[in-house]
Scaffold this motif. Structure first.
Motif, short mmCIF file in Angstrom:
data_model
loop_
_atom_site.label_atom_id
_atom_site.label_comp_id
_atom_site.label_asym_id
_atom_site.label_seq_id
_atom_site.Cartn_x
_atom_site.Cartn_y
_atom_site.Cartn_z
N GLU A 51 0.83 -1.20 0.00
CA GLU A 51 0.00 0.00 0.00
C GLU A 51 0.87 1.25 0.00
N GLY A 52 0.85 1.97 -1.13
CA GLY A 52 1.60 3.22 -1.25
C GLY A 52 3.10 3.04 -1.40
N GLN A 53 3.58 1.79 -1.50
CA GLN A 53 5.01 1.53 -1.67
C GLN A 53 5.29 0.99 -3.06
N GLY A 109 15.23 1.69 -6.08
CA GLY A 109 14.79 2.54 -4.98
C GLY A 109 13.41 2.10 -4.54
N ILE A 110 13.21 2.10 -3.24
CA ILE A 110 11.89 1.77 -2.69
C ILE A 110 11.30 3.06 -2.14
N PHE A 111 10.12 3.41 -2.62
CA PHE A 111 9.53 4.70 -2.33
C PHE A 111 8.16 4.54 -1.69
N LYS A 112 7.87 5.42 -0.75
CA LYS A 112 6.53 5.55 -0.17
C LYS A 112 5.94 6.80 -0.80
N ASP A 133 2.44 9.14 -1.47
CA ASP A 133 1.07 9.46 -1.05
C ASP A 133 0.57 10.67 -1.81
N ASN A 134 -0.74 10.73 -1.98
CA ASN A 134 -1.45 11.88 -2.53
C ASN A 134 -1.07 12.20 -3.98
N ILE A 135 -0.83 11.15 -4.78
CA ILE A 135 -0.60 11.32 -6.21
C ILE A 135 -1.82 10.74 -6.91
N PRO A 136 -2.50 11.53 -7.75
CA PRO A 136 -3.65 10.97 -8.48
C PRO A 136 -3.22 9.78 -9.34
N GLU A 137 -4.10 8.81 -9.46
CA GLU A 137 -3.79 7.56 -10.18
C GLU A 137 -3.27 7.81 -11.60
#
Length: 168
Positions: free
Chosen positions: A60-62, A91-94, A96-100
């Motif tokens: 979720e979100g990653q 790179g592993i990124f979290k 959030d709040n990016i439109p699909e």
């Protein structure tokens, strides 16, 4: 909180957020071909860099974003290969709040842009440790690279659609 023209309270949109949770070398290969077979005359390197990108959801979100660099140095005078360096950097990124609809370009533009300085340092160290002058990669325009990749996929899809027989 802000107020609209009627005086009612409104909440400001939450800004996009990105956090790097981790980064690492997935695969690394360096081959010094020059040391295996000597080259006659003057050596003038011609460096070619190919970059490809991939992203996948981890949770979720990653997301994991993989940058693959294939760097080849050939002698301009004789076209003999001097060295080949291949690196996959992840790179592993979290996020959030990016439109699909904006997530795919964000993953393949902004995330590699964040990890690129680390790849540049690794490439410089590897070429130096491999017996060559340190190679300092030029900046990469990840926006242009993304557009080129999307265009190639569209052209490949159009070609595949043209080859598929139409059934009436």
């Amino acid at each position: 909180m802000a107020e609209n023209e009627n005086g009612a309270a409104t909440t400001a949109p939450t800004p996009p957020q990105m956090k790097i949770l981790g980064q690492y070398i997935r695969d690394l290969s360096f081959e010094n071909i020059l040391s295996q077979k000597p080259i006659e005359g003057e050596v003038q390197p011609d460096i070619q860099v190919q970059v490809s990108l991939d992203a996948r959801k981890r949770g979720e979100g990653q997301f994991e974003v993989i940058s693959k660099y294939n760097i080849t140095s050939k002698n301009k005078n004789g076209a003999e290969t001097l060295f080949v360096l291949e690196i996959e950097y992840s790179g592993i990124f979290k996020i959030d709040n990016i439109p699909e609809e904006q997530l795919h370009p964000f993953l393949l533009i902004e995330c590699p842009r964040m990890t690129f300085p680390f790849v540049r340092r690794i490439v410089s160290d590897m070429t130096r440790d491999g017996g060559f002058p340190p190679l300092n990669l030029d900046n990469i325009d990840f926006i242009a690279l993304y557009r080129q990749t999307v265009l190639q996929k569209q052209q490949a899809q159009a070609a595949a659609d043209a080859e598929t027989p139409k059934v009436s």
